[in-house]
Design a protein around this motif. Sequence first.
Motif, PDB file in Angstrom:
ATOM      1  N   PRO A 104     -40.834  -7.528 -31.671  1.00  0.00           N
ATOM      2  CA  PRO A 104     -42.142  -7.855 -32.236  1.00  0.00           C
ATOM      3  C   PRO A 104     -43.232  -7.735 -31.166  1.00  0.00           C
ATOM      4  CG  PRO A 104     -40.534  -9.558 -32.798  1.00  0.00           C
ATOM      5  CD  PRO A 104     -39.878  -8.652 -31.792  1.00  0.00           C
ATOM      6  N   SER A 105     -44.334  -7.114 -31.532  1.00  0.00           N
ATOM      7  CA  SER A 105     -45.508  -6.956 -30.648  1.00  0.00           C
ATOM      8  C   SER A 105     -45.263  -6.101 -29.416  1.00  0.00           C
ATOM      9  CB  SER A 105     -46.099  -8.311 -30.228  1.00  0.00           C
ATOM     10  OG  SER A 105     -46.781  -8.871 -31.311  1.00  0.00           O
ATOM     11  N   HIS A 106     -44.137  -5.363 -29.376  1.00  0.00           N
ATOM     12  CA  HIS A 106     -43.962  -4.363 -28.315  1.00  0.00           C
ATOM     13  C   HIS A 106     -44.271  -2.988 -28.919  1.00  0.00           C
ATOM     14  CE1 HIS A 106     -42.630  -2.809 -24.477  1.00  0.00           C
ATOM     15  NE2 HIS A 106     -42.399  -4.050 -24.052  1.00  0.00           N
ATOM     16  N   ALA A 107     -43.914  -1.909 -28.214  1.00  0.00           N
ATOM     17  CA  ALA A 107     -44.306  -0.573 -28.661  1.00  0.00           C
ATOM     18  C   ALA A 107     -43.175   0.155 -29.394  1.00  0.00           C
ATOM     19  CB  ALA A 107     -44.751   0.252 -27.456  1.00  0.00           C
ATOM     20  N   ASP A 108     -42.035  -0.544 -29.649  1.00  0.00           N
ATOM     21  CA  ASP A 108     -40.864   0.132 -30.215  1.00  0.00           C
ATOM     22  C   ASP A 108     -41.142   0.756 -31.581  1.00  0.00           C
ATOM     23  OD1 ASP A 108     -39.668  -1.014 -28.001  1.00  0.00           O
ATOM     24  OD2 ASP A 108     -38.838  -2.698 -29.131  1.00  0.00           O
ATOM     25  N   ARG A 125     -41.525   5.137 -21.711  1.00  0.00           N
ATOM     26  CA  ARG A 125     -42.880   5.416 -21.221  1.00  0.00           C
ATOM     27  C   ARG A 125     -43.839   4.248 -21.520  1.00  0.00           C
ATOM     28  NH1 ARG A 125     -45.495   8.237 -17.567  1.00  0.00           N
ATOM     29  NH2 ARG A 125     -47.415   9.164 -18.292  1.00  0.00           N
ATOM     30  N   SER A 126     -43.478   3.404 -22.502  1.00  0.00           N
ATOM     31  CA  SER A 126     -44.376   2.280 -22.831  1.00  0.00           C
ATOM     32  C   SER A 126     -44.211   1.129 -21.846  1.00  0.00           C
ATOM     33  CB  SER A 126     -44.125   1.772 -24.258  1.00  0.00           C
ATOM     34  OG  SER A 126     -42.924   1.012 -24.312  1.00  0.00           O
ATOM     35  N   SER A 127     -43.221   1.249 -20.960  1.00  0.00           N
ATOM     36  CA  SER A 127     -43.012   0.185 -19.969  1.00  0.00           C
ATOM     37  C   SER A 127     -44.136   0.192 -18.939  1.00  0.00           C
ATOM     38  CB  SER A 127     -41.687   0.422 -19.258  1.00  0.00           C
ATOM     39  OG  SER A 127     -41.649  -0.325 -18.053  1.00  0.00           O
ATOM     40  N   ALA A 128     -44.487  -1.004 -18.475  1.00  0.00           N
ATOM     41  CA  ALA A 128     -45.532  -1.105 -17.442  1.00  0.00           C
ATOM     42  C   ALA A 128     -45.045  -0.564 -16.100  1.00  0.00           C
ATOM     43  CB  ALA A 128     -45.982  -2.550 -17.299  1.00  0.00           C
ATOM     44  N   SER A 242     -56.491   0.678 -21.110  1.00  0.00           N
ATOM     45  CA  SER A 242     -55.305   1.548 -21.052  1.00  0.00           C
ATOM     46  C   SER A 242     -54.147   0.871 -20.323  1.00  0.00           C
ATOM     47  CB  SER A 242     -55.643   2.868 -20.351  1.00  0.00           C
ATOM     48  OG  SER A 242     -55.677   2.691 -18.945  1.00  0.00           O
ATOM     49  N   ILE A 243     -54.407  -0.296 -19.736  1.00  0.00           N
ATOM     50  CA  ILE A 243     -53.314  -1.010 -19.041  1.00  0.00           C
ATOM     51  C   ILE A 243     -52.491  -1.778 -20.073  1.00  0.00           C
ATOM     52  CG2 ILE A 243     -52.761  -2.771 -17.305  1.00  0.00           C
ATOM     53  CD1 ILE A 243     -55.478  -2.121 -15.954  1.00  0.00           C
ATOM     54  N   ASN A 244     -51.185  -1.721 -19.937  1.00  0.00           N
ATOM     55  CA  ASN A 244     -50.289  -2.398 -20.878  1.00  0.00           C
ATOM     56  C   ASN A 244     -50.665  -3.866 -21.042  1.00  0.00           C
ATOM     57  OD1 ASN A 244     -49.206  -0.236 -19.362  1.00  0.00           O
ATOM     58  ND2 ASN A 244     -47.219  -0.579 -20.293  1.00  0.00           N
ATOM     59  N   PHE A 303     -55.371 -10.326 -20.668  1.00  0.00           N
ATOM     60  CA  PHE A 303     -53.995  -9.877 -20.972  1.00  0.00           C
ATOM     61  C   PHE A 303     -53.360 -10.829 -21.974  1.00  0.00           C
ATOM     62  CE2 PHE A 303     -53.012  -6.623 -17.719  1.00  0.00           C
ATOM     63  CZ  PHE A 303     -54.179  -6.688 -16.977  1.00  0.00           C
ATOM     64  N   LYS A 304     -52.634 -10.264 -22.916  1.00  0.00           N
ATOM     65  CA  LYS A 304     -51.935 -11.090 -23.910  1.00  0.00           C
ATOM     66  C   LYS A 304     -50.669 -11.699 -23.280  1.00  0.00           C
ATOM     67  CE  LYS A 304     -48.685  -7.727 -25.850  1.00  0.00           C
ATOM     68  NZ  LYS A 304     -48.349  -6.845 -26.964  1.00  0.00           N
ATOM     69  N   PRO A 305     -50.080 -12.705 -23.947  1.00  0.00           N
ATOM     70  CA  PRO A 305     -48.737 -13.141 -23.541  1.00  0.00           C
ATOM     71  C   PRO A 305     -47.782 -12.029 -23.946  1.00  0.00           C
ATOM     72  CG  PRO A 305     -49.466 -14.342 -25.490  1.00  0.00           C
ATOM     73  CD  PRO A 305     -50.599 -13.446 -25.104  1.00  0.00           C
ATOM     74  N   VAL A 306     -47.005 -11.483 -23.000  1.00  0.00           N
ATOM     75  CA  VAL A 306     -46.227 -10.290 -23.353  1.00  0.00           C
ATOM     76  C   VAL A 306     -45.109 -10.598 -24.326  1.00  0.00           C
ATOM     77  CG1 VAL A 306     -46.874  -8.852 -21.403  1.00  0.00           C
ATOM     78  CG2 VAL A 306     -44.890 -10.380 -21.201  1.00  0.00           C
ATOM     79  N   ALA A 307     -44.616  -9.523 -24.945  1.00  0.00           N
ATOM     80  CA  ALA A 307     -43.793  -9.656 -26.151  1.00  0.00           C
ATOM     81  C   ALA A 307     -42.415 -10.259 -25.913  1.00  0.00           C
ATOM     82  CB  ALA A 307     -43.650  -8.266 -26.772  1.00  0.00           C
ATOM     83  N   THR A 308     -41.777  -9.909 -24.787  1.00  0.00           N
ATOM     84  CA  THR A 308     -40.367 -10.265 -24.630  1.00  0.00           C
ATOM     85  C   THR A 308     -40.208 -11.728 -24.250  1.00  0.00           C
ATOM     86  OG1 THR A 308     -39.987  -8.019 -23.918  1.00  0.00           O
ATOM     87  CG2 THR A 308     -38.182  -9.579 -23.569  1.00  0.00           C
ATOM     88  N   ILE A 309     -39.795 -12.535 -25.212  1.00  0.00           N
ATOM     89  CA  ILE A 309     -39.548 -13.953 -24.948  1.00  0.00           C
ATOM     90  C   ILE A 309     -38.040 -14.205 -25.060  1.00  0.00           C
ATOM     91  CG2 ILE A 309     -41.856 -14.699 -25.670  1.00  0.00           C
ATOM     92  CD1 ILE A 309     -40.719 -15.560 -28.329  1.00  0.00           C
ATOM     93  N   ARG A 330     -34.432  -8.980 -17.523  1.00  0.00           N
ATOM     94  CA  ARG A 330     -35.432  -9.517 -16.611  1.00  0.00           C
ATOM     95  C   ARG A 330     -36.831  -9.162 -17.094  1.00  0.00           C
ATOM     96  NH1 ARG A 330     -32.859  -5.688 -12.797  1.00  0.00           N
ATOM     97  NH2 ARG A 330     -32.759  -4.684 -14.815  1.00  0.00           N
ATOM     98  N   HIS A 331     -37.642 -10.183 -17.324  1.00  0.00           N
ATOM     99  CA  HIS A 331     -38.981  -9.945 -17.864  1.00  0.00           C
ATOM    100  C   HIS A 331     -40.000 -10.861 -17.212  1.00  0.00           C
ATOM    101  CE1 HIS A 331     -37.826  -7.095 -20.937  1.00  0.00           C
ATOM    102  NE2 HIS A 331     -36.728  -7.815 -21.068  1.00  0.00           N
ATOM    103  N   ASP A 332     -41.272 -10.469 -17.348  1.00  0.00           N
ATOM    104  CA  ASP A 332     -42.355 -11.258 -16.760  1.00  0.00           C
ATOM    105  C   ASP A 332     -42.791 -12.359 -17.717  1.00  0.00           C
ATOM    106  OD1 ASP A 332     -43.412  -9.835 -14.198  1.00  0.00           O
ATOM    107  OD2 ASP A 332     -43.038  -8.214 -15.611  1.00  0.00           O
ATOM    108  N   PRO A 333     -42.807 -13.627 -17.248  1.00  0.00           N
ATOM    109  CA  PRO A 333     -43.342 -14.690 -18.113  1.00  0.00           C
ATOM    110  C   PRO A 333     -44.863 -14.611 -18.235  1.00  0.00           C
ATOM    111  CG  PRO A 333     -42.652 -15.603 -15.989  1.00  0.00           C
ATOM    112  CD  PRO A 333     -42.251 -14.158 -15.987  1.00  0.00           C
ATOM    113  N   PRO A 337     -50.272 -11.891 -12.362  1.00  0.00           N
ATOM    114  CA  PRO A 337     -50.148 -11.809 -10.891  1.00  0.00           C
ATOM    115  C   PRO A 337     -49.854 -10.390 -10.412  1.00  0.00           C
ATOM    116  CG  PRO A 337     -48.874 -13.671 -11.738  1.00  0.00           C
ATOM    117  CD  PRO A 337     -49.333 -12.888 -12.923  1.00  0.00           C
ATOM    118  N   ARG A 338     -49.056  -9.641 -11.165  1.00  0.00           N
ATOM    119  CA  ARG A 338     -48.750  -8.256 -10.781  1.00  0.00           C
ATOM    120  C   ARG A 338     -49.844  -7.295 -11.252  1.00  0.00           C
ATOM    121  NH1 ARG A 338     -43.546  -6.693 -13.408  1.00  0.00           N
ATOM    122  NH2 ARG A 338     -43.763  -4.855 -12.098  1.00  0.00           N
ATOM    123  N   ALA A 339     -50.568  -7.679 -12.286  1.00  0.00           N
ATOM    124  CA  ALA A 339     -51.565  -6.760 -12.860  1.00  0.00           C
ATOM    125  C   ALA A 339     -52.855  -6.692 -12.038  1.00  0.00           C
ATOM    126  CB  ALA A 339     -51.880  -7.160 -14.295  1.00  0.00           C
TER     127      ALA A 339
END
Length: 363
Positions: A104-108, A125-128, A242-244, A303-309, A330-333, A337-339
């Motif tokens: 949900p809310s990813h690019a799949d 390719r949709s990965s940051a 254009s940034i994820n 930035f939104k809260p990213v999809a992978t919970i 492994r995912h970013d909470p 900080p990285r963006a």
Amino acid sequence: MAGNSFGDLFRITTYGESHGKAIGVIIDGCPSQIDIDEAFIQSELDKRKPGQSKITTQRKESDIAHILSGVFEGQSTGTPIAIQIPNEDQRSKDYSHIKDKFRPSHADYTYQVKYGIRDYRGGGRSSARETAARVAAGAIAKLFLQKHGISIFAHVSGVGKLEAPNLDLSDMNDLVRVRESNIVRCADPATAEEMIEFIDQVRKNGDTVGGRISTVITGVPVGLGEPVFDKLHADLGKAMMSINAVHGFEYGSGFAGSEMLGSEHNDIFVAEEGKPTQTITNFSGGIQGGISNGMDITFRTAFKPVATIMRDQATIDESGSETTISGKGRHDPCVVPRAVIIVEAMAALVIADHLLKYQSNAR
Ligand SMILES: Cc1cc2nc3c(=O)[nH]c(=O)nc-3n(C[C@H](O)[C@H](O)[C@H](O)COP(=O)(O)O)c2cc1C
């Protein structure tokens, strides 16, 4: 897949997927005789790379930049600069459980419907991960801009409902030092502590949280930006959007400006002999009529809260049947900080492109 290039005169094309052999970038239009400091490019990539701290993804990538072309004896030659970054720690099997499911809310879902095929391993390719290539190119753009006295500083100004106070931007070196002294990259140490604690709590709950990055660009001369469609803020907006995971962009007073009166909002000019014209306030964010006015350029990116919970969620599979999905691996909470360094890189690319247009006298 169209749309892999960005910029007109200082132009980049990125390639590669999250779980392929490598990602990389080709930079066209970088002027010759720019000192290409490889240690600087690497230090920029180190700020984006995964596995930096407990509040970022634990994927371990050393993200070593290999310059393949366009540099001779430490200087740009004016020919295309190619930079490649190998992928190392893919663990592609971590993704087999989502092979036929849409996060949900990813690019799949959109990728599958648009192309009929997708690399499900980490989003392809949709990965940051693609943004590492932008950071490498942004480092080259920064080296070019440095020669012209232009600097860019971004930091995490908000996480969830936490917001850092406005900063004194007069000493950029000190701001960078403070930002880099904490893992969330906020230039206000007290707010940084609160943010880190909050993100760690969110991570332990298997959830994600959004955030905001504030940016200032100093030293931009009057006259960058084209007056109609390629306004400087329009190009900055496109670069940021254009940034994820970016859901918002505002420059100067932004949305808050829409709550103000003209009498409060107008930036009054001050003319002092022998000095460049300044304005008392800078609600315009350094851009008027799409053209830089010589004041600091300021903008914010949300930035939104990213999809992978890391929780079970309802979704559908490729046959349209209802199923559940749970984040693994492994995912970013919280990605801000990285963006920070991605935002700086994209800003550098826009300003470099417009500086070349300005120098080619497209006025
Ligand atoms: C630095 C960075 C790291 C990211 N890490 C993740 C992640 O670990 N998990 C995730 O689901 N999305 C992550 N994203 C966001 C996805 O790439 C993005 O949400 C996805 O491509 C869908 O695009 P959209 O959110 O722009 O619509 C990250 C984004 C950035 C900028």
